[in-house]
Design a protein around this motif. Structure first.
Motif, PDB file in Angstrom:
ATOM      1  N   THR A  40       0.858  -1.185   0.000  1.00 50.63           N
ATOM      2  CA  THR A  40       0.000   0.000   0.000  1.00 50.63           C
ATOM      3  C   THR A  40       0.892   1.232   0.000  1.00 50.63           C
ATOM      4  OG1 THR A  40      -0.118   0.077   2.419  1.00 50.63           O
ATOM      5  CG2 THR A  40      -1.827  -1.176   1.275  1.00 50.63           C
ATOM      6  N   GLY A  41       0.480   2.243  -0.735  1.00 52.14           N
ATOM      7  CA  GLY A  41       1.318   3.435  -0.842  1.00 52.14           C
ATOM      8  C   GLY A  41       0.810   4.621  -0.053  1.00 52.14           C
ATOM      9  N   THR A  42      -0.441   4.554   0.414  1.00 53.94           N
ATOM     10  CA  THR A  42      -1.030   5.671   1.145  1.00 53.94           C
ATOM     11  C   THR A  42      -1.904   5.157   2.283  1.00 53.94           C
ATOM     12  OG1 THR A  42      -3.051   5.758  -0.199  1.00 53.94           O
ATOM     13  CG2 THR A  42      -1.147   7.024  -0.997  1.00 53.94           C
ATOM     14  N   ALA A  43      -2.256   6.070   3.185  1.00 52.25           N
ATOM     15  CA  ALA A  43      -3.161   5.728   4.268  1.00 52.25           C
ATOM     16  C   ALA A  43      -4.539   5.343   3.722  1.00 52.25           C
ATOM     17  CB  ALA A  43      -3.285   6.896   5.238  1.00 52.25           C
ATOM     18  N   ASP A  44      -4.922   5.943   2.596  1.00 56.91           N
ATOM     19  CA  ASP A  44      -6.199   5.590   1.956  1.00 56.91           C
ATOM     20  C   ASP A  44      -6.197   4.105   1.571  1.00 56.91           C
ATOM     21  OD1 ASP A  44      -7.305   8.605   0.894  1.00 56.91           O
ATOM     22  OD2 ASP A  44      -5.158   8.393   1.224  1.00 56.91           O
ATOM     23  N   ASP A  45      -5.098   3.681   0.927  1.00 59.94           N
ATOM     24  CA  ASP A  45      -4.995   2.278   0.511  1.00 59.94           C
ATOM     25  C   ASP A  45      -5.040   1.347   1.721  1.00 59.94           C
ATOM     26  OD1 ASP A  45      -4.695   3.149  -2.104  1.00 59.94           O
ATOM     27  OD2 ASP A  45      -2.508   3.040  -2.056  1.00 59.94           O
ATOM     28  N   LEU A  46      -4.309   1.731   2.771  1.00 61.97           N
ATOM     29  CA  LEU A  46      -4.249   0.877   3.949  1.00 61.97           C
ATOM     30  C   LEU A  46      -5.605   0.791   4.638  1.00 61.97           C
ATOM     31  CD1 LEU A  46      -2.497  -0.886   5.762  1.00 61.97           C
ATOM     32  CD2 LEU A  46      -2.059   1.127   7.179  1.00 61.97           C
ATOM     33  N   LEU A  88      -7.213   7.824   7.501  1.00 64.03           N
ATOM     34  CA  LEU A  88      -7.331   6.481   8.067  1.00 64.03           C
ATOM     35  C   LEU A  88      -8.214   6.470   9.322  1.00 64.03           C
ATOM     36  CD1 LEU A  88      -4.668   3.744   8.228  1.00 64.03           C
ATOM     37  CD2 LEU A  88      -5.903   4.320  10.306  1.00 64.03           C
ATOM     38  N   PRO A  89      -7.975   7.333  10.324  1.00 60.25           N
ATOM     39  CA  PRO A  89      -8.861   7.326  11.495  1.00 60.25           C
ATOM     40  C   PRO A  89     -10.326   7.567  11.137  1.00 60.25           C
ATOM     41  CG  PRO A  89      -6.876   8.587  11.961  1.00 60.25           C
ATOM     42  CD  PRO A  89      -6.846   8.275  10.494  1.00 60.25           C
ATOM     43  N   THR A  90     -10.565   8.477  10.190  1.00 60.80           N
ATOM     44  CA  THR A  90     -11.945   8.782   9.805  1.00 60.80           C
ATOM     45  C   THR A  90     -12.610   7.579   9.158  1.00 60.80           C
ATOM     46  OG1 THR A  90     -11.418  11.129   9.493  1.00 60.80           O
ATOM     47  CG2 THR A  90     -13.406  10.296   8.409  1.00 60.80           C
ATOM     48  N   ALA A  91     -11.887   6.911   8.249  1.00 60.24           N
ATOM     49  CA  ALA A  91     -12.447   5.752   7.546  1.00 60.24           C
ATOM     50  C   ALA A  91     -12.759   4.620   8.518  1.00 60.24           C
ATOM     51  CB  ALA A  91     -11.483   5.270   6.464  1.00 60.24           C
TER      52      ALA A  91
END
Length: 260
Positions: free
Chosen positions: A118-124, A151-154
């Motif tokens: 994964t390259g970003t917090a979005d991907d993770l 990431l925390p929001t998701a």
């Protein structure tokens, strides 16, 4: 051609900084200037939580500095021997990471990782949501004072409990202005400048614009990834290249292609 990398040099057992090596292999002269300074905090709290794995459903690391904080907490409180036992309990859970650089450091702690591609917090966050649900115990998330809330929001939106702990504070490097002035005075205008974080854009942009003057448009600006590219674009910079993945090889290839 000269390339200015706005990041801290990282020399290791394999020799010079990998970004320097990759750019040199492509015939480009790289100079690295550190942009950020870091102060580790709450290491006592981090140590306590690391030795209570039964209270958590897993670990999340999105930056190398967070892993360094873990190592420092183990050394500060002489917990290396105890860690050899506790790490097996963590390995029975999932250790999530963003990117290969962070993954390599986490593996040095004896932990098995998931998410290095994964390259970003979005991907993770998407990977975590595929694997976890609200029944899991809170995921321990050591992080910096300046972090994106993606990431925390998701996770919160989907009911995944998160135990967020700030373990390092980020500030502008005290020598940044001087080092940038010295670079432009001695080496002139670089063909390309690479940013490695939104914080780097915020701390460096004004000085880069001032030192470049009317020749700013001659510089090919590069980003380590989409989050940094977005910050650059929002600040009014034209992004000539962005690494497909946050690695030295991918960034060097993107810069070399933009400079052809």
């Amino acid at each position: 051609m000269k390339v200015l990398l706005l990041k801290e040099p990282r020399e290791g057992a394999n020799g010079p900084d990998p970004y320097f090596k990759e750019l040199s292999a492509r015939g480009l002269k790289a100079t690295l200037i550190p942009v950020l300074s870091f102060k580790f905090v709450s290491l006592n709290v981090l140590s306590e939580r690391l030795f209570q794995p039964e209270n958590h459903g897993g670990l999340i690391f999105t930056s190398p500095k967070a892993v360094e904080a873990v190592k420092m907490s183990l050394d500060t409180y002489n917990k290396r021997e105890e860690w050899n036992v506790v790490k097996d309990q963590w390995n029975a859970k999932t250790i999530y990471v963003v990117g290969k650089a962070t993954a390599a450091l986490v593996e040095e702690l004896g932990l098995s990782v998931l998410g290095e591609d994964t390259g970003t917090a979005d991907d993770l966050s998407r990977l975590i949501l595929q694997r976890e649900d609200s029944r899991i115990k809170a995921l321990l998330f050591p992080c910096g004072s300046i972090k994106r809330e993606v990431l925390p929001t998701a996770l919160k939106r989907n009911g995944i409990p998160l135990d967020t702990l700030t373990v390092y504070e980020t500030a502008q490097h005290p020598d940044l202005e001087k080092n940038l002035l010295d670079y432009f005075t001695q080496q002139g205008l670089p063909a390309s400048i690479a940013f490695f974080s939104p914080s780097g854009v915020r701390f460096c942009l004004e000085a880069v614009q001032r030192l470049s003057g009317p020749r700013l448009s001659q510089i090919k600006f590069a980003a380590i990834g989409p989050t940094t590219a977005d910050a650059m674009a929002a600040a009014g910079l034209s992004v000539s290249s962005s690494a497909e993945k946050p690695t030295a090889q991918h960034l060097a290839s993107a810069i070399a292609e933009a400079l052809q």
